[in-house]
Design an enzyme around this catalytic site. Structure first.
Site, PDB file in Angstrom:
ATOM      1  N   VAL A 246       1.072   5.313  -1.517  1.00 17.93           N
ATOM      2  CA  VAL A 246       2.212   5.419  -0.019  1.00 17.93           C
ATOM      3  C   VAL A 246       2.990   6.783  -0.301  1.00 17.93           C
ATOM      4  O   VAL A 246       3.547   6.903  -1.234  1.00 17.93           O
ATOM      5  CB  VAL A 246       2.875   4.540   0.415  1.00 17.93           C
TER       6      VAL A 246
ATOM      7  N   ALA B 156       1.344   8.381  -8.616  1.00 16.76           N
ATOM      8  CA  ALA B 156       2.512   7.722  -9.213  1.00 16.76           C
ATOM      9  C   ALA B 156       3.474   6.848  -8.509  1.00 16.76           C
ATOM     10  O   ALA B 156       4.191   6.150  -8.611  1.00 16.76           O
ATOM     11  CB  ALA B 156       3.513   8.737  -9.871  1.00 16.76           C
ATOM     12  N   HIS B 157       3.018   7.217  -6.938  1.00 16.09           N
ATOM     13  CA  HIS B 157       3.719   6.397  -6.078  1.00 16.09           C
ATOM     14  C   HIS B 157       2.962   5.590  -4.921  1.00 16.09           C
ATOM     15  O   HIS B 157       2.427   6.086  -4.086  1.00 16.09           O
ATOM     16  CB  HIS B 157       4.620   7.534  -5.284  1.00 16.09           C
ATOM     17  N   PHE B 158       2.480   4.556  -5.530  1.00 14.44           N
ATOM     18  CA  PHE B 158       2.442   3.847  -6.757  1.00 14.44           C
ATOM     19  C   PHE B 158       1.017   3.663  -7.250  1.00 14.44           C
ATOM     20  O   PHE B 158       0.023   3.591  -6.637  1.00 14.44           O
ATOM     21  CB  PHE B 158       2.938   2.488  -6.513  1.00 14.44           C
TER      22      PHE B 158
ATOM     23  N   PHE C  80       1.664  13.407  -5.962  1.00 15.26           N
ATOM     24  CA  PHE C  80       2.846  12.488  -5.791  1.00 15.26           C
ATOM     25  C   PHE C  80       2.113  10.907  -5.807  1.00 15.26           C
ATOM     26  O   PHE C  80       2.760  10.000  -6.047  1.00 15.26           O
ATOM     27  CB  PHE C  80       3.768  12.884  -4.911  1.00 15.26           C
TER      28      PHE C  80
END
Lengths: 158, 132
Positions: free
Chosen positions: A40, A33-35, A30
């Site tokens: 974070v 993609a974040h970010f 995750f």
């Protein structure tokens, strides 16, 4: 795949409190993609980790007879971020327990600095109307999760 | 505690539990129909009322789930039976069920749960506690 956001239990008092840890690594899917370029942990996933810690605390308080599901986030405040390389620690207390539901409060810290607090409400499906819809099988506390917890108990440091 | 103080505290509790504006809270406001309460909110309301007023609300006392769940003794063909109505009256002596009795459709049961009913219930509970 199980959606598990706890790596370790650090302290546990049945029916009262639980402290767990989650170690954040850049290898977490995750974070790509974040970010992009600014990894974070999304706050909802932080809440999920807290809810899992609280859910296990609540489930164990009634010896895993209940299907404990997150019903409502009564309050949640975030004052900081969690980044790769940090240790997240969830400290959770069981503040209300009744047959049809429960409430926990929790605080999350990243490398020892508090970054958020929340109050979470759980519903116990067997003791609510929902019990009729979801049947007998306890899909929340499955054999797999209980086996993992048993393994955690057996490898816990004295 | 006066009835008005109880009402004010109940109103504040419902604002928090249902995330509604204070001006939406009126005595006759229905929790589901007007304030958008869902089934899970009833549990939240019970938790908050217990905390706010320092009382114990036994399961099913404020929101009688055996009737909501359609127990066949109490509900038939979508209508609450005579036995069901008797149980409602016994469980909810603080409620005014006048109009509901005339056409006791289960689907309208939610309508009796108004801000006023919750306040009456709390008043009834606090009086019971004082008497005990």
């Amino acid at each position: 795949m199980r959606w598990i956001w706890i790596d370790r239990f650090l302290a546990y008092e049945k029916g009262k409190s639980a402290t767990t840890a989650k170690y954040l690594s850049l290898a977490e899917d995750f974070l790509t993609a974040h970010f992009p370029g600014y990894p974070v942990m999304p706050a909802p996933l932080i809440l999920e980790g807290m809810a899992q810690t609280g859910g296990i605390l609540v489930g164990d308080a009634t010896d895993f007879r209940e299907k404990v599901v997150l019903a409502k986030i009564n309050k949640a405040t975030f004052t900081g971020e969690a980044v790769a390389g940090q240790e997240l620690v969830y400290k959770v207390e069981l503040i209300s327990l009744r047959s049809e539901g429960s409430i926990i409060t929790g605080e999350v810290s990243a490398d020892g600095i508090s970054i958020g607090q929340a109050e979470i409400q759980f519903a116990h499906l067997d003791n609510t109307r929902a019990g009729q819809m979801f049947g007998e099988t306890n899909f929340v506390f499955t054999g797999e999760l209980k086996r993992m917890l048993a393994q955690a108990h057996s490898t816990a440091k004295p | 505690m006066t009835k008005d103080e109880i009402y004010q505290k109940v109103a504040g509790t419902l604002v928090e539990a249902l995330n509604v504006d204070e001006d939406e809270i009126k005595k006759e406001a229905k929790l589901q129909g007007d304030l958008g309460a869902e089934s899970i909110d009833f549990l939240d309301i019970v938790f908050r009322l217990e905390r706010e007023f320092g009382i114990k609300i036994p399961r099913g006392e404020l929101f009688p789930e055996s009737i909501f769940q359609g127990d066949p003794d109490l509900v038939q063909d979508g209508m609450i039976t005579e036995k069901g109505l008797k149980e409602l009256h016994e469980r909810m002596p603080y409620a005014e069920l006048g109009d509901f009795d005339k056409n006791p459709e289960l689907s309208h049961l939610g309508d009796i749960f108004t801000v006023d009913l919750i306040s009456r219930y709390i008043d009834y509970k606090l009086n019971q506690t004082t008497k005990a």
